[in-house]
Scaffold this motif. Structure first.
Motif, PDB file in Angstrom:
ATOM      1  N   PHE A 108      38.796  53.267  30.833  1.00 13.69           N
ATOM      2  CA  PHE A 108      38.069  54.097  29.875  1.00 13.69           C
ATOM      3  C   PHE A 108      38.455  53.744  28.442  1.00 13.69           C
ATOM      4  CE2 PHE A 108      38.087  57.908  27.174  1.00 13.69           C
ATOM      5  CZ  PHE A 108      36.729  58.218  27.173  1.00 13.69           C
ATOM      6  N   LEU A 109      39.754  53.638  28.169  1.00 17.59           N
ATOM      7  CA  LEU A 109      40.202  53.295  26.819  1.00 17.59           C
ATOM      8  C   LEU A 109      39.735  51.901  26.420  1.00 17.59           C
ATOM      9  CD1 LEU A 109      43.898  54.622  26.833  1.00 17.59           C
ATOM     10  CD2 LEU A 109      41.880  55.714  25.831  1.00 17.59           C
ATOM     11  N   TYR A 110      39.699  50.994  27.381  1.00 23.99           N
ATOM     12  CA  TYR A 110      39.323  49.601  27.121  1.00 23.99           C
ATOM     13  C   TYR A 110      37.831  49.463  26.818  1.00 23.99           C
ATOM     14  CZ  TYR A 110      38.624  44.604  28.219  1.00 23.99           C
ATOM     15  OH  TYR A 110      38.278  43.268  28.187  1.00 23.99           O
ATOM     16  N   LEU A 111      37.005  50.192  27.560  1.00 24.57           N
ATOM     17  CA  LEU A 111      35.560  49.989  27.473  1.00 24.57           C
ATOM     18  C   LEU A 111      34.837  50.934  26.511  1.00 24.57           C
ATOM     19  CD1 LEU A 111      34.468  49.341  31.182  1.00 24.57           C
ATOM     20  CD2 LEU A 111      34.583  47.683  29.314  1.00 24.57           C
ATOM     21  N   PHE A 112      35.327  52.145  26.386  1.00 22.97           N
ATOM     22  CA  PHE A 112      34.499  53.175  25.765  1.00 22.97           C
ATOM     23  C   PHE A 112      35.016  53.725  24.443  1.00 22.97           C
ATOM     24  CE2 PHE A 112      33.698  53.509  30.394  1.00 22.97           C
ATOM     25  CZ  PHE A 112      32.373  53.126  30.376  1.00 22.97           C
ATOM     26  N   ILE A 113      36.156  53.269  23.970  1.00 22.14           N
ATOM     27  CA  ILE A 113      36.640  53.735  22.670  1.00 22.14           C
ATOM     28  C   ILE A 113      36.815  52.523  21.748  1.00 22.14           C
ATOM     29  CG2 ILE A 113      38.423  55.006  21.421  1.00 22.14           C
ATOM     30  CD1 ILE A 113      39.009  56.568  23.863  1.00 22.14           C
ATOM     31  N   PRO A 114      35.837  52.280  20.873  1.00 23.59           N
ATOM     32  CA  PRO A 114      35.941  51.143  19.946  1.00 23.59           C
ATOM     33  C   PRO A 114      37.189  51.268  19.077  1.00 23.59           C
ATOM     34  CG  PRO A 114      33.717  52.055  19.946  1.00 23.59           C
ATOM     35  CD  PRO A 114      34.582  53.013  20.709  1.00 23.59           C
ATOM     36  N   ASP A 115      37.742  50.131  18.715  1.00 23.98           N
ATOM     37  CA  ASP A 115      38.997  50.133  17.973  1.00 23.98           C
ATOM     38  C   ASP A 115      38.827  50.728  16.576  1.00 23.98           C
ATOM     39  OD1 ASP A 115      41.849  49.057  17.722  1.00 23.98           O
ATOM     40  OD2 ASP A 115      40.869  48.234  15.948  1.00 23.98           O
ATOM     41  N   PHE A 116      39.755  51.611  16.223  1.00 27.84           N
ATOM     42  CA  PHE A 116      39.785  52.160  14.870  1.00 27.84           C
ATOM     43  C   PHE A 116      41.065  51.784  14.136  1.00 27.84           C
ATOM     44  CE2 PHE A 116      41.285  55.546  17.753  1.00 27.84           C
ATOM     45  CZ  PHE A 116      42.571  55.744  17.276  1.00 27.84           C
ATOM     46  N   ILE A 228      32.442  41.600  34.079  1.00 25.40           N
ATOM     47  CA  ILE A 228      31.430  42.523  34.579  1.00 25.40           C
ATOM     48  C   ILE A 228      30.776  43.148  33.362  1.00 25.40           C
ATOM     49  CG2 ILE A 228      31.005  44.663  35.825  1.00 25.40           C
ATOM     50  CD1 ILE A 228      33.246  43.978  37.691  1.00 25.40           C
ATOM     51  N   GLY A 229      29.481  42.949  33.251  1.00 27.98           N
ATOM     52  CA  GLY A 229      28.788  43.428  32.071  1.00 27.98           C
ATOM     53  C   GLY A 229      29.167  42.605  30.853  1.00 27.98           C
ATOM     54  N   LYS A 230      28.979  43.180  29.695  1.00 30.21           N
ATOM     55  CA  LYS A 230      29.196  42.458  28.445  1.00 30.21           C
ATOM     56  C   LYS A 230      30.659  42.436  28.024  1.00 30.21           C
ATOM     57  CE  LYS A 230      27.658  42.326  23.606  1.00 30.21           C
ATOM     58  NZ  LYS A 230      26.811  42.985  22.576  1.00 30.21           N
ATOM     59  N   TRP A 231      31.400  43.502  28.336  1.00 30.51           N
ATOM     60  CA  TRP A 231      32.707  43.658  27.719  1.00 30.51           C
ATOM     61  C   TRP A 231      33.890  43.641  28.679  1.00 30.51           C
ATOM     62  CZ3 TRP A 231      32.822  42.662  22.862  1.00 30.51           C
ATOM     63  CH2 TRP A 231      31.738  42.972  22.048  1.00 30.51           C
ATOM     64  N   PHE A 232      33.682  43.930  29.964  1.00 32.55           N
ATOM     65  CA  PHE A 232      34.852  44.011  30.833  1.00 32.55           C
ATOM     66  C   PHE A 232      35.284  42.615  31.253  1.00 32.55           C
ATOM     67  CE2 PHE A 232      37.392  44.633  34.626  1.00 32.55           C
ATOM     68  CZ  PHE A 232      38.211  45.684  34.241  1.00 32.55           C
ATOM     69  N   ASP A 233      36.280  42.107  30.554  1.00 34.42           N
ATOM     70  CA  ASP A 233      36.825  40.778  30.817  1.00 34.42           C
ATOM     71  C   ASP A 233      38.074  40.912  31.685  1.00 34.42           C
ATOM     72  OD1 ASP A 233      36.800  37.760  29.702  1.00 34.42           O
ATOM     73  OD2 ASP A 233      38.872  38.469  29.867  1.00 34.42           O
ATOM     74  N   PHE A 234      38.059  40.292  32.853  1.00 30.65           N
ATOM     75  CA  PHE A 234      39.160  40.442  33.805  1.00 30.65           C
ATOM     76  C   PHE A 234      40.483  39.968  33.220  1.00 30.65           C
ATOM     77  CE2 PHE A 234      35.824  41.424  36.512  1.00 30.65           C
ATOM     78  CZ  PHE A 234      36.220  41.672  37.813  1.00 30.65           C
ATOM     79  N   LYS A 235      40.463  38.796  32.558  1.00 30.53           N
ATOM     80  CA  LYS A 235      41.719  38.243  32.076  1.00 30.53           C
ATOM     81  C   LYS A 235      42.339  39.115  30.996  1.00 30.53           C
ATOM     82  CE  LYS A 235      40.802  33.763  31.366  1.00 30.53           C
ATOM     83  NZ  LYS A 235      41.043  32.327  31.102  1.00 30.53           N
TER      84      LYS A 235
END
Length: 474
Positions: A108-116, A228-235
């Motif tokens: 959730f933190l990785y995918l859904f909260i853009p960095d501020f 998976i999708g645009k942003w979830f990068d496994f590495k």
């Protein structure tokens, strides 16, 4: 290596990051063919790495961190394997719930909260960043928000410990072995999924390598950048989260257990928390820089990274704190200060060496290193399409002392972690032994690629900087 691409005028329209890719298309990533020695190593690791982790954790749980007593018991017949296994805590619903919640929260933190953080912290590079060009010519974009995830996670941890009291700060230690089974399940699941994905729905088929050997492909990976999708990068996710975010939480849980058991937290435990905390924070502060490292730019995603980041990293990189729960060590002031200085000097060398390389690259050598214009060797290499490119390899500053002096600083810090535990048992010293083997192996891998790329120019460079890690010695 401290390389910066420099192109002739007619080539300046090409992106710098594409040069390395085209030059090394034959050598990129893992091997195309597997020799018998590599295969033997792969099978050995697949069979024994999980057992090594279990043995270390079991030895603390049942033998007060002695690595020899279990073997003595088995060889003398005092115990059988079944006796040890039957005393090992099993997977529990509580541990499964904790682990599922933990991984879900990090996703959730990785995918859904853009960095501020990059908007608030001067000098920090976060938000959407570009990685290196893959062999298929793809420039992946990443949401760099690891520092933010670390901060949010730890704020909630301390808020719970001091105000909400939803769970005990010792929760990680108290469920450590049941959580090990959860971590193994995730590690094997994500590694297996990555392999299946590479066959049936790869992110980019041109970024896959199939050797035809199942064991090698499973361990070392097939896809270069599975997503998976645009942003979830496994590495990026598994290398940085959830294992490294958890690293400092695990140490905090160990400290809380010390407090619960002995009524105090020893200065050795405080040192472990401080020194390893600095390392973790450095990783997240420089997460954008990490996109250019060997893990992202060279390694494929397989069991080596999938299982390794889920199990090997959180369980074996935290052995010093675990040991200190069972064997609290109160260091004398002089020893504590000496260990702290060793760790801080090692960190300074590690960070400043990387800073010098980064500055040299960004300015194309038009900078000052230690108050002087940097020295370098200009190298040339040919791309697959026959185009000639130029690079500069720095031979001054820390990079003039040794070709991998950043690793030297890293090893100094690793030794400091181990020294906090005294000399009663060898278990805490596994980390420095492992890191030495790992980083020397990385030196060899890196230099093999550089020699393939630069040829005789690389020989000129190694003649100018003859040592790998320790000036004048090695």
């Amino acid at each position: 290596m401290a390389a910066h691409q420099e192109k002739k005028p007619e080539e300046r329209k090409r992106k710098n990051t594409q040069n390395d890719t085209r030059a090394s298309k034959v050598q990129w990533g893992r091997a195309w063919e597997v020799d018998w020695f590599s295969l033997a190593n792969i099978i050995f690791l697949l069979m024994f790495a999980p057992l090594i982790v279990y043995y270390f954790i079991m030895s603390c749980d049942q033998y007060q961190c002695s690595l020899t007593d279990p073997l003595i018991d088995l060889f003398t017949g005092n115990k059988h394997l079944s006796d040890i296994w039957n005393k090992t805590p099993t997977l529990t619903y509580k541990a499964a719930g904790i682990y599922t919640l933990w991984v879900t929260f990090q996703v959730f933190l990785y995918l859904f909260i853009p960095d501020f953080c990059h908007k608030l912290l001067p000098g920090y590079v976060g938000g959407v960043q570009e990685g290196a060009v893959t062999p298929a010519g793809v420039v992946n974009k990443y949401e760099i928000n690891g520092l933010q995830a670390w901060i949010i996670t730890h704020v909630l941890w301390f808020a719970n410990a001091y105000y909400f009291h939803w769970f005990s700060p010792t929760i990680i230690f108290d469920n450590w072995i049941p959580l090990l089974w959860c971590a193994n399940i995730l590690g094997y699941a994500v590694s297996t999924f990555a392999m299946i994905k590479s066959y049936f729905f790869p992110t980019n088929a041109k970024d896959c390598k199939f050797t035809g050997n199942f064991f090698y492909d499973y361990m070392m990976g097939i896809e270069f950048n599975p997503r998976i999708g645009k942003w979830f990068d496994f590495k990026l996710f598994f290398n940085g989260r959830p294992g490294i975010v958890a690293w400092t939480l695990i140490n905090l849980s160990y400290a809380a257990k010390q407090q619960e058991l002995y009524g105090q937290v020893t200065n050795s435990m405080i040192l472990v928390n401080i020194l390893q905390g600095i390392y973790v924070l450095d990783f997240f502060w420089n997460e954008a820089w990490y996109l250019k490292t060997i893990d992202i730019c060279h390694d494929h995603f397989g069991w080596y990274l999938g299982w390794g980041d889920c199990v090997w990293l959180p369980y074996l990189y935290t052995l010093q704190g675990l040991y200190l729960v069972y064997h609290p060590v109160q260091l004398c002031t002089g020893n504590a200060i000496g260990i702290l200085m060793l760790g801080l000097i090692g960190y300074y060398i590690f960070r400043m060496t990387n800073h010098q390389k980064d500055l040299f690259r960004r300015t194309n050598g038009n900078c000052k290193i230690w108050g002087k214009k940097p020295e370098y060797i200009e190298c040339s290499y040919m791309s697959v399409d026959g185009t000639k490119y130029y690079s500069k390899l720095m031979t001054s500053g820390f990079w003039g002392w040794a070709r991998h002096f950043n690793y030297t600083g890293d090893l100094m810090g690793s030794l400091a972690y181990c020294l906090t535990c005294g000399f009663e048992h060898i278990l805490p010293y596994f980390y420095i032994v492992y890191m030495t083997i790992l980083l020397i192996h990385r030196c060899i891998r890196d230099e093999h690629r550089c020699f393939s790329k630069y040829g005789k120019d690389w020989k000129r460079y190694t003649a100018a900087v003859p040592c790998r890690l320790i000036p004048g010695i090695f």
